[in-house]
Design an enzyme around this catalytic site. Structure first.
Site, PDB file in Angstrom:
ATOM      1  N   CYS A 102      37.020  37.586  46.254  1.00  0.00           N
ATOM      2  CA  CYS A 102      38.013  38.677  45.674  1.00  0.00           C
ATOM      3  C   CYS A 102      39.278  38.850  46.091  1.00  0.00           C
ATOM      4  O   CYS A 102      39.538  38.525  47.434  1.00  0.00           O
ATOM      5  CB  CYS A 102      37.286  40.204  46.279  1.00  0.00           C
ATOM      6  SG  CYS A 102      38.059  41.553  45.466  1.00  0.00           S
ATOM      7  N   HIS A 148      31.693  41.679  38.296  1.00  0.00           N
ATOM      8  CA  HIS A 148      32.387  41.840  39.603  1.00  0.00           C
ATOM      9  C   HIS A 148      33.448  42.739  39.310  1.00  0.00           C
ATOM     10  O   HIS A 148      33.690  43.867  40.138  1.00  0.00           O
ATOM     11  CB  HIS A 148      33.047  40.483  39.965  1.00  0.00           C
ATOM     12  CG  HIS A 148      33.952  40.641  40.975  1.00  0.00           C
ATOM     13  ND1 HIS A 148      33.840  40.123  42.453  1.00  0.00           N
ATOM     14  CD2 HIS A 148      35.215  41.247  41.314  1.00  0.00           C
ATOM     15  CE1 HIS A 148      34.679  40.333  42.964  1.00  0.00           C
ATOM     16  NE2 HIS A 148      35.611  40.858  42.600  1.00  0.00           N
ATOM     17  N   GLU A 149      34.102  42.768  38.163  1.00  0.00           N
ATOM     18  CA  GLU A 149      35.366  43.627  37.750  1.00  0.00           C
ATOM     19  C   GLU A 149      34.912  44.811  37.241  1.00  0.00           C
ATOM     20  O   GLU A 149      35.504  45.776  38.044  1.00  0.00           O
ATOM     21  CB  GLU A 149      36.085  43.016  36.791  1.00  0.00           C
ATOM     22  CG  GLU A 149      36.854  41.571  36.931  1.00  0.00           C
ATOM     23  CD  GLU A 149      37.530  41.520  38.328  1.00  0.00           C
ATOM     24  OE1 GLU A 149      38.061  42.678  38.671  1.00  0.00           O
ATOM     25  OE2 GLU A 149      37.856  40.425  38.821  1.00  0.00           O
ATOM     26  N   HIS A 152      34.238  46.778  40.381  1.00  0.00           N
ATOM     27  CA  HIS A 152      35.276  47.529  40.877  1.00  0.00           C
ATOM     28  C   HIS A 152      35.693  48.896  40.564  1.00  0.00           C
ATOM     29  O   HIS A 152      36.284  49.810  41.068  1.00  0.00           O
ATOM     30  CB  HIS A 152      36.570  46.888  40.577  1.00  0.00           C
ATOM     31  CG  HIS A 152      36.874  45.546  41.763  1.00  0.00           C
ATOM     32  ND1 HIS A 152      37.122  45.839  43.249  1.00  0.00           N
ATOM     33  CD2 HIS A 152      37.058  44.235  41.581  1.00  0.00           C
ATOM     34  CE1 HIS A 152      37.292  44.836  43.871  1.00  0.00           C
ATOM     35  NE2 HIS A 152      37.283  43.684  42.729  1.00  0.00           N
TER      36      HIS A 152
HETATM   37 ZN    ZN Z   1      37.429  41.563  43.159  1.00  0.00          ZN
END
Ligand code: ZN
Length: 186
Positions: A102, A148-149, A152
């Site tokens: 990340c 993954h995004e 967030h």
């Molecule tokens: Zn990340």
């Protein structure tokens, strides 16, 4: 365009749920500039592949993805995508653990990675930068990055999802392995 300052692990904004963008505001100067600057930041800094707005200090549900082939991932196709208010509506198949790092986990070579279980195929509903809605299936590397995004935007970091904690490694160690794998493929 400007290179935006990145927030790092420990910054409370990375643990907040990002605000959805009202559809009527997608065309606003504020959102359009944010998208352009996020894309510029990714490409200019060669930061890897995806960036969510909280990673540049903005708690809004905006994600920019810009995949480019690199030495250790020379087979990937260039791919660009902007996701506004993304929502994963379906996870298809089983999860597979893949290495992930990340941008917020430390600057470049000082970062670390670990194996994170991710679905190979997902269906995502989102708006693009023109305000058009999509409901689309993504697979493989693209699906991994989107998961993954999107995490967030819910204040979830990849470290929260690591099951095998013995898989943590530094960027330098990861690159060593990636190079070895590449050599084997040749
Ligand atoms: Zn990340």
């Amino acid at each position: 365009m400007k290179v935006l300052t990145r927030t790092q692990f420990g910054n409370p904004i990375l643990r907040k749920v990002a605000e959805p963008v009202p559809v009527a505001e997608i065309s606003s100067k504020e959102i359009q500039e944010l998208i352009a600057n996020m894309r510029h930041t990714l490409l200019e800094k060669k930061l890897g592949i995806g960036l969510a707005a909280p990673q540049v200090g903005v708690s809004k549900a905006v994600v920019v993805i810009a995949i480019r082939p690199l030495a250790h991932r020379h087979k990937v196709e260039p791919f660009d995508l902007t996701l506004i208010n993304p929502e994963i509506t379906e996870c298809i198949g089983r999860r597979t653990a893949m290495y992930e790092g990340c941008i917020s986990g430390g600057p470049g070579k000082a970062s670390f990675l670990a194996k994170v279980p991710r679905y190979k195929k997902i269906k995502v509903r989102y708006y693009d930068e023109t305000g058009k809605q999509h409901h689309q299936i993504y697979e493989g590397f693209r699906a991994q990055i989107i998961q993954h995004e999107v995490d967030h935007l819910s204040g979830i970091l990849f470290v929260d999802r690591v099951k095998d904690t013995t898989s943590y490694l530094t960027y330098a160690e990861y690159m060593k392995r990636a190079r070895k794998m590449l050599a084997k493929q040749k």
